[in-house]
Design a protein around this motif. Structure first.
Motif, PDB file in Angstrom:
ATOM      1  N   SER A  47      36.786  -5.505  22.710  1.00  0.00           N
ATOM      2  CA  SER A  47      36.775  -5.529  21.427  1.00  0.00           C
ATOM      3  C   SER A  47      37.726  -6.706  20.726  1.00  0.00           C
ATOM      4  O   SER A  47      38.898  -6.375  21.563  1.00  0.00           O
ATOM      5  N   ARG A  48      37.532  -7.613  20.147  1.00  0.00           N
ATOM      6  CA  ARG A  48      38.286  -8.763  19.594  1.00  0.00           C
ATOM      7  C   ARG A  48      38.687  -9.583  20.755  1.00  0.00           C
ATOM      8  O   ARG A  48      39.412 -10.431  20.711  1.00  0.00           O
ATOM      9  N   GLY A  49      37.925  -9.519  21.693  1.00  0.00           N
ATOM     10  CA  GLY A  49      37.709 -10.422  22.819  1.00  0.00           C
ATOM     11  C   GLY A  49      37.299 -11.741  22.473  1.00  0.00           C
ATOM     12  O   GLY A  49      36.475 -11.784  21.569  1.00  0.00           O
ATOM     13  N   ARG A  50      37.689 -12.760  23.055  1.00  0.00           N
ATOM     14  CA  ARG A  50      37.118 -14.176  22.548  1.00  0.00           C
ATOM     15  C   ARG A  50      36.613 -14.833  23.853  1.00  0.00           C
ATOM     16  O   ARG A  50      36.854 -14.822  24.994  1.00  0.00           O
ATOM     17  N   PHE A  51      35.241 -15.666  23.539  1.00  0.00           N
ATOM     18  CA  PHE A  51      34.595 -16.600  24.224  1.00  0.00           C
ATOM     19  C   PHE A  51      34.869 -17.817  23.779  1.00  0.00           C
ATOM     20  O   PHE A  51      34.668 -18.190  22.616  1.00  0.00           O
ATOM     21  N   THR A  52      35.411 -18.631  25.015  1.00  0.00           N
ATOM     22  CA  THR A  52      35.484 -20.069  24.447  1.00  0.00           C
ATOM     23  C   THR A  52      34.629 -20.863  25.526  1.00  0.00           C
ATOM     24  O   THR A  52      34.485 -20.832  26.555  1.00  0.00           O
ATOM     25  N   PHE A  53      33.677 -21.766  24.674  1.00  0.00           N
ATOM     26  CA  PHE A  53      32.708 -22.604  25.244  1.00  0.00           C
ATOM     27  C   PHE A  53      33.139 -24.064  25.043  1.00  0.00           C
ATOM     28  O   PHE A  53      33.350 -24.542  24.141  1.00  0.00           O
ATOM     29  N   MET A  54      32.859 -24.988  26.265  1.00  0.00           N
ATOM     30  CA  MET A  54      33.116 -26.361  26.040  1.00  0.00           C
ATOM     31  C   MET A  54      31.995 -27.099  26.753  1.00  0.00           C
ATOM     32  O   MET A  54      31.831 -26.729  27.763  1.00  0.00           O
ATOM     33  N   GLU A  55      31.220 -27.960  26.201  1.00  0.00           N
ATOM     34  CA  GLU A  55      29.931 -28.403  26.918  1.00  0.00           C
ATOM     35  C   GLU A  55      29.681 -30.114  26.386  1.00  0.00           C
ATOM     36  O   GLU A  55      29.940 -30.098  25.339  1.00  0.00           O
ATOM     37  N   PHE A  56      28.800 -30.599  27.504  1.00  0.00           N
ATOM     38  CA  PHE A  56      28.457 -31.879  26.937  1.00  0.00           C
ATOM     39  C   PHE A  56      27.395 -31.822  25.974  1.00  0.00           C
ATOM     40  O   PHE A  56      26.422 -30.679  25.880  1.00  0.00           O
ATOM     41  N   HIS A  57      27.338 -32.637  24.857  1.00  0.00           N
ATOM     42  CA  HIS A  57      26.450 -32.438  23.667  1.00  0.00           C
ATOM     43  C   HIS A  57      25.017 -32.639  23.993  1.00  0.00           C
ATOM     44  O   HIS A  57      24.702 -33.765  24.699  1.00  0.00           O
ATOM     45  N   PRO A  58      24.224 -31.594  23.816  1.00  0.00           N
ATOM     46  CA  PRO A  58      22.629 -31.969  24.002  1.00  0.00           C
ATOM     47  C   PRO A  58      22.239 -33.341  23.602  1.00  0.00           C
ATOM     48  O   PRO A  58      21.095 -33.759  24.016  1.00  0.00           O
ATOM     49  N   PHE A  59      22.725 -33.530  22.327  1.00  0.00           N
ATOM     50  CA  PHE A  59      22.040 -35.058  21.655  1.00  0.00           C
ATOM     51  C   PHE A  59      22.410 -36.106  22.823  1.00  0.00           C
ATOM     52  O   PHE A  59      21.415 -36.844  22.874  1.00  0.00           O
ATOM     53  N   ALA A  60      23.544 -36.121  23.511  1.00  0.00           N
ATOM     54  CA  ALA A  60      23.544 -37.408  24.386  1.00  0.00           C
ATOM     55  C   ALA A  60      22.538 -37.182  25.620  1.00  0.00           C
ATOM     56  O   ALA A  60      22.496 -38.178  26.274  1.00  0.00           O
TER      57      ALA A  60
END
Length: 282
Positions: A149-162
Motif C-alpha cells: 500500500s502506497r508503493g510506487r511503480f516506475t516505468f521507463m520505455e521507448f516511445h511506441p510512436f517511434a
C-alpha cells in the motif's frame, strides 16, 4: 496470454544475451570502481530507494539491478532468460554488490509471488520490456498485486510512436497493432548502439551475430499502458515524454547530444523517443 511465444523469446534472449555481454569488458571491475548503468531520468522518477525493497522486472543481466542495490535498495530481479539470470548472479558475486535474481516467465512469477504474499515498496522496469509481453492487463494486475500500500511503480520505455518507423526513418509498422510480430530473433543492439549502451570499457566481442531463434514482439500504445495500470487499481502520479532515447541508436543517423542521449538527424523534426511514468497503489 501467449506463453508459447514467451518461451520462444526465452530461447532468443538466451542467445542474444551472450552477444550483448561480449561487447562489455570487465563489468565486475566497472561496478567495483563505483560504476552505474542508470540514467538520470530513471533516478529522478524512482526517487529515494535506500532502505526500500525493490522489484526489478525483466532485469536482463542485472546491471541496472546492481546499480539500484548500490543506492541502498534491497533488490530482487526477475527475468525469463536463463543466460541473463546466470550472468546477473555471477556479476553480483564478482562485483561484491548483493541482489537476488530469479528466473521465471514474468506472468508465472506473478502468480507464485501472489500465492506467497510477497510485497515490495517499489517496482521498476525499463527499456524494451513490455514489447515481449503478450497481455498488458496481466502485467498491470501482477504489478499491483506485489506492491505494498502506497508503493510506487516506475516505468521507463521507448516511445511506441517511434516504433512506427523502420531503421531508415520510413513509416513501416502500424501503431495500432493487435497481433504479435514475428522477427528474426533478438538482435545485437548493444553492438549497433556502439558506446551508447556500454558505459564502461568495451571490447569487440562477437562480430556479425545472427540469432538462431526467432522472436515475437507485441506493440502497446501509451494509452493501453496507462489504461492497464489504472484498470489494475493504480493511480497515475506522473508521466513525461522525452525527445531523445537513452543509449539506444535504433535508427539511422542518430546523434549523441551528451550523456548518451540519442536524437534524430539534424534535418528531422523532434519526436517523442522515450517516455516514463510513475503509478501509485492506494
Amino acid at each position: 496470454m501467449r506463453l508459447d511465444l514467451h518461451e520462444a523469446n526465452r530461447l532468443s534472449w538466451n542467445a542474444a544475451t551472450v552477444a550483448h555481454n561480449s561487447h562489455k569488458a570487465d563489468q565486475a571491475a566497472f561496478f567495483r570502481e563505483g560504476g552505474s548503468t542508470l540514467f538520470p531520468e530513471e533516478r529522478d522518477l524512482l526517487g529515494e530507494v535506500a532502505g526500500l525493497s525493490l522489484l526489478h522486472l525483466q532485469c536482463n543481466s542485472g546491471q541496472d539491478s546492481l546499480s539500484l542495490a548500490r543506492l541502498g535498495a534491497e533488490v530482487t530481479g526477475v527475468d525469463i532468460s536463463d543466460e541473463a539470470i546466470g550472468f546477473a548472479r555471477r556479476l553480483s558475486v564478482e562485483s561484491g554488490i548483493w541482489a537476488q535474481f530469479e528466473r521465471e516467465d514474468l506472468f508465472t512469477w506473478f502468480e507464485q509471488a501472489a500465492s506467497s504474499r510477497r510485497l515490495f515498496d517499489r517496482v521498476f522496469t525499463s527499456y524494451g520490456t513490455i514489447c515481449w509481453l503478450s497481455d498488458l492487463d496481466v502485467w498491470a494486475r501482477g504489478i499491483a498485486s506485489v506492491l505494498q500500500s502506497r508503493g510506487r511503480f516506475t516505468f521507463m520505455e521507448f516511445h511506441p510512436f517511434a516504433m512506427v518507423f523502420d531503421e531508415k526513418w520510413q513509416p513501416h509498422h502500424d501503431y495500432f497493432n493487435t497481433a504479435p510480430i514475428e522477427e528474426g530473433g533478438v538482435g545485437d543492439y548493444v553492438a549497433e548502439s556502439e558506446d551508447g549502451l556500454i558505459p564502461g570499457d568495451k571490447s569487440a566481442g562477437i562480430v556479425g551475430f545472427r540469432n538462431p531463434h526467432r522472436s515475437y514482439e507485441f506493440y502497446w500504445g501509451v494509452g493501453e499502458v496507462v489504461s492497464a495500470l489504472i484498470g489494475a487499481g493504480l493511480t497515475l502520479e506522473k508521466m513525461v515524454e522525452f525527445p531523445y532515447a537513452n543509449g539506444w541508436r535504433g535508427f539511422e543517423g542518430m546523434r549523441d547530444i551528451g550523456g548518451r542521449r540519442m536524437v534524430p538527424p539534424a534535418n528531422m523534426p523532434s519526436i517523442p523517443l522515450m517516455y516514463g511514468l510513475v503509478a501509485v497503489k492506494p
